[in-house]
Design a protein around this motif. Structure first.
Motif, PDB file in Angstrom:
ATOM      1  N   ASN A   1      93.004  53.291  44.394  1.00  0.00           N
ATOM      2  CA  ASN A   1      91.732  54.402  44.240  1.00  0.00           C
ATOM      3  C   ASN A   1      91.346  55.072  45.908  1.00  0.00           C
ATOM      4  O   ASN A   1      91.414  55.597  46.444  1.00  0.00           O
ATOM      5  CB  ASN A   1      90.370  54.310  43.811  1.00  0.00           C
ATOM      6  CG  ASN A   1      90.701  54.645  42.079  1.00  0.00           C
ATOM      7  OD1 ASN A   1      92.034  54.960  41.831  1.00  0.00           O
ATOM      8  ND2 ASN A   1      90.278  53.667  40.971  1.00  0.00           N
TER       9      ASN A   1
ATOM     10  N   GLU B   1      91.502  58.692  34.204  1.00  0.00           N
ATOM     11  CA  GLU B   1      92.097  59.321  35.771  1.00  0.00           C
ATOM     12  C   GLU B   1      92.980  58.045  35.547  1.00  0.00           C
ATOM     13  O   GLU B   1      93.851  57.678  36.611  1.00  0.00           O
ATOM     14  CB  GLU B   1      90.714  58.632  35.776  1.00  0.00           C
ATOM     15  CG  GLU B   1      90.863  57.792  37.268  1.00  0.00           C
ATOM     16  CD  GLU B   1      90.359  59.327  38.437  1.00  0.00           C
ATOM     17  OE1 GLU B   1      90.516  58.874  39.733  1.00  0.00           O
ATOM     18  OE2 GLU B   1      90.618  60.048  37.665  1.00  0.00           O
TER      19      GLU B   1
ATOM     20  N   ASN C   1      92.089  58.375  48.379  1.00  0.00           N
ATOM     21  CA  ASN C   1      91.634  59.018  49.041  1.00  0.00           C
ATOM     22  C   ASN C   1      91.370  59.007  50.323  1.00  0.00           C
ATOM     23  O   ASN C   1      91.688  60.122  51.021  1.00  0.00           O
ATOM     24  CB  ASN C   1      90.074  59.017  48.328  1.00  0.00           C
ATOM     25  CG  ASN C   1      89.725  58.612  47.384  1.00  0.00           C
ATOM     26  OD1 ASN C   1      90.469  59.478  46.742  1.00  0.00           O
ATOM     27  ND2 ASN C   1      88.578  58.193  46.771  1.00  0.00           N
TER      28      ASN C   1
ATOM     29  N   SER D   1      85.704  52.755  40.453  1.00  0.00           N
ATOM     30  CA  SER D   1      86.198  51.358  41.654  1.00  0.00           C
ATOM     31  C   SER D   1      84.558  50.741  41.882  1.00  0.00           C
ATOM     32  O   SER D   1      85.233  49.720  41.580  1.00  0.00           O
ATOM     33  CB  SER D   1      85.866  51.607  43.369  1.00  0.00           C
ATOM     34  OG  SER D   1      88.372  52.653  42.551  1.00  0.00           O
TER      35      SER D   1
ATOM     36  N   GLY E   1      87.646  58.480  40.291  1.00  0.00           N
ATOM     37  CA  GLY E   1      88.375  57.068  41.002  1.00  0.00           C
ATOM     38  C   GLY E   1      86.611  56.480  41.493  1.00  0.00           C
ATOM     39  O   GLY E   1      87.418  55.007  41.948  1.00  0.00           O
TER      40      GLY E   1
END
Length: 484
Positions: free
Chosen positions: A376, A154, A380, A443, A439
Motif C-alpha cells: 500500500n 481492496e 501510493n 495499513s 489502503g
C-alpha cells in the motif's frame, strides 16, 4: 477521579436534553441508578482503551475529547455544553463488541457529571427503545460488514494487480527458456553431425583427443571471456571473419559472433589449424562453434530458470502461504519480496534506493499482512511520483525495542489540510474508480491494532516519508484478521 454520592432528582434529569422525553417512571429509575461525580481540572475522566464501565453526561464545566493518533493525543472536540454525553456509548451492543472507551475524556475545568453504570444504561435502552436499538445495531454491524467487504475488495484488487505483474515477469524468462531449449536441440543435433564428419576415420586418435581438449579449452575460455563493448565486439568479429574467410571457412560472418562471445580470437584458432589441419578446419570450427553456442544457450536457460525460481520464491515470501500467520520474520526479506512483486508497476523513471540496517533483529509479526502494508505504501509513493522520482526504503533501530521502516518518495507531497484525514476509511484524493480510500486505513489497523506499533507521516513537496514502527516482539497475540 474524586466522587461524591450526590444524586439528581427526576425533575433535574428532565432538564437534560437526552432525557427530556422520558416518562416519570423512567426518570425515577435513572435517578436511582445514576450518581453525580466531580472531576477536578486537569484530571482524566476516563482513558482510551480502558474497559467502558460508565456512561457520562456533562452537568457543568469544560471537557476535551482526544484520540490516540500515531503516538500523540489529538484533541477532536472541546465543549462546555450541558447535557453532552460520552463514555460507554456502545454498551447497547453488549458482548458482541469489545466494550472499551473509544476515546479519552479530560476535564479542562472543574467538571460535574451524571454517571450511569454501562450495564444498567444498556438494559434501559433495550427495554425503553427496542426499535431504536435494533436500528442502531443494524447500522453498526452493517457499516462494519461494509468496511470488511471493501477491505477484502481492496486486497483482491491489489492481489489481482500483483498477479498480473507476476505473470508478466514470469512470462519473460519462461519464453526465453523455451526459445533457448529449442535452439539448443538444433545445436546438439548439428554438433553430432559435425563430430561424425570429423571422426569419419580421417582423424587419428591423437588428433581426436587434441580436438576434444580444444573443445574443453573453448568452454573454459567462455567462462572467463571478457565483457566487450558493442564497438569492441564489432571490431573483433570483423577481424575474425577476415581470418576465417582467408582460411576458406564458408559462412564465417555467422560463426564470428558466437566465437567472439566465447572468447575465441585469431591466435587461438591458429592452434586449431595446427591440431586438425587446414582441410578439416571448417568442420572443426563449426563443431567448436556449436560447443560454445550450446554453452551459451545452457547459460540462458540457467539464468531463466533461476529468475523463475526467484520470482516463485518472492511470491511465496510475499504471500507467506507456507507459514503460520504469526512467525519470526526478517523485514528485509519481506520488503525485497514486495519490491519483486511490484517490479512491473515501477516505472523506468523511478529509481529505487534501499538503505537497510542489516544488524536489525528478526521480529515477531504477521508477515503476509506486513507485506500488504509495504504494498500500500509503495504503490501510493509510485502514484505520487507520476512516473519519475526516487523511491527510498530505509530500515533502522529506534534505540528502544522497536525497528523502523521508512518508505519515502519525491512526489508532490500531502497538503497540510488533508494530512489529518489520510488514515480515514474511504478517504481518497484519487479520481472516482481509481481508489477505494482503504489502503492506508488497512495499513494503520495492521500496524497499530495488530502489531501494537505505530505509523507516522512527514510530508513536504518533494519529500514524503511514511515511517512504520514495529516492536520486536508482539506483547499481545493479535486476531486472525485485522480488527475493525
Amino acid at each position: 477521579m474524586t466522587t461524591t454520592p450526590d444524586r439528581l432528582g427526576p425533575e433535574q434529569l428532565k432538564t437534560l436534553f437526552l432525557f427530556e422525553a422520558l416518562g416519570d417512571k423512567q426518570l425515577a429509575w435513572l435517578a436511582e441508578q445514576g450518581s453525580v461525580e466531580r472531576t477536578p481540572a486537569g484530571s482524566d475522566v476516563y482513558c482510551e482503551g480502558e474497559p467502558a464501565t460508565c456512561f457520562y453526561i456533562l452537568l457543568s464545566g469544560t471537557v476535551a475529547m482526544t484520540r490516540l493518533l500515531h503516538g500523540d493525543q489529538v484533541e477532536v472536540n472541546r465543549t462546555d455544553q450541558r447535557g453532552v454525553y460520552a463514555g460507554a456509548t456502545q454498551a447497547y451492543l453488549g458482548d458482541r463488541v469489545e466494550q472499551v472507551y473509544p476515546n479519552s475524556l479530560r476535564a479542562i475545568t472543574d467538571c460535574e457529571f451524571f454517571v450511569v453504570p454501562a450495564g444498567e444504561f444498556a438494559g434501559a435502552m433495550h427495554r425503553w427503545f427496542p426499535m431504536a436499538v435494533h436500528l442502531l445495531e443494524g447500522l453498526f454491524f452493517g457499516v462494519r460488514q461494509q468496511n470488511t467487504i471493501m477491505g477484502e475488495r481492496e486486497r483482491l484488487l491489489a492481489l489481482g494487480s500483483l498477479s498480473a505483474g507476476l505473470t508478466h515477469e514470469l512470462n519473460n524468462p519462461a519464453a526465453a527458456a523455451v526459445r533457448a531449449t529449442s535452439a539448443l536441440r538444433d545445436r546438439v543435433a548439428g554438433m553430432r553431425h559435425k563430430l561424425a564428419l570429423i571422426a569419419d576415420g580421417r582423424l587419428d586418435t591423437r588428433q581426436l583427443h587434441e580436438l576434444v581438449e580444444l573443445q574443453d579449452a573453448a568452454i573454459k575460455r567462455l567462462a572467463s571471456a571478457p565483457e566487450l563493448s558493442a564497438l569492441q565486439a564489432s571490431d573483433a568479429e570483423d577481424e575474425l571473419t577476415d581470418w576465417l574467410e582467408d582460411h576458406g571457412v564458408n559462412g564465417s560472418w555467422e560463426l564470428a559472433p558466437t566465437l567472439i562471445a566465447g572468447g575465441v580470437d585469431v591466435e587461438w584458432l591458429g592452434t586449431v589449424v595446427e591440431t586438425v589441419g587446414e582441410d578439416r578446419l571448417e568442420a572443426s570450427v563449426r563443431w567448436l562453434s556449436y560447443t560454445l553456442d550450446t554453452e551459451l544457450l545452457m547459460g540462458e536457460i540457467d539464468d531463466a530458470v533461476t529468475r523463475i525460481s526467484g520470482l516463485v520464491g518472492a511470491a511465496k515470501q510475499y504471500s507467506q502461504l507456507d507459514r503460520a500467520p504469526q512467525q519470526t520474520v526478517d523485514v528485509h526479506a519481506l520488503l525485497d519480496a514486495t519490491l519483486t512483486m511490484l517490479h512491473a508497476k515501477i516505472p523506468g523513471g523511478v529509481r529505487v534506493v534501499k538503505e537497510y540496517d542489516r544488524t536489525l533483529p528478526q521480529i515477531q509479526a504477521y508477515g503476509a499482512e506486513l507485506n500488504q502494508v509495504w504494498t500500500n505504501l509503495i504503490v501510493n509513493s509510485l502514484d505520487a511520483m507520476a512516473g519519475s522520482g526516487t523511491l527510498s526504503i530505509r530500515t533502522q533501530w529506534d534505540g528502544t525495542e522497536r525497528l523502523l521502516v521508512e518508505i519515502g518518495d519525491t512526489g508532490a507531497g500531502i497538503p497540510d489540510e488533508i494530512r489529518p484525514r489520510i488514515f480515514e476509511p474511504f478517504f481518497t484524493t484519487k479520481p472516482v474508480g481509481e481508489g477505494t480510500g482503504l489502503g492506508l486505513d488497512i495499513s494503520y489497523r495492521i500496524v497499530v491494532n495488530k502489531h501494537h506499533g505505530d505509523i507516522r507521516v512527514e510530508s513536504t513537496p518533494g519529500d514524503t516519508r511514511f515511517t512504520v514502527c514495529l516492536p520486536v516482539a508482539l506483547s499481545h497475540p493479535g486476531d486472525a484478521s485485522v480488527p475493525d
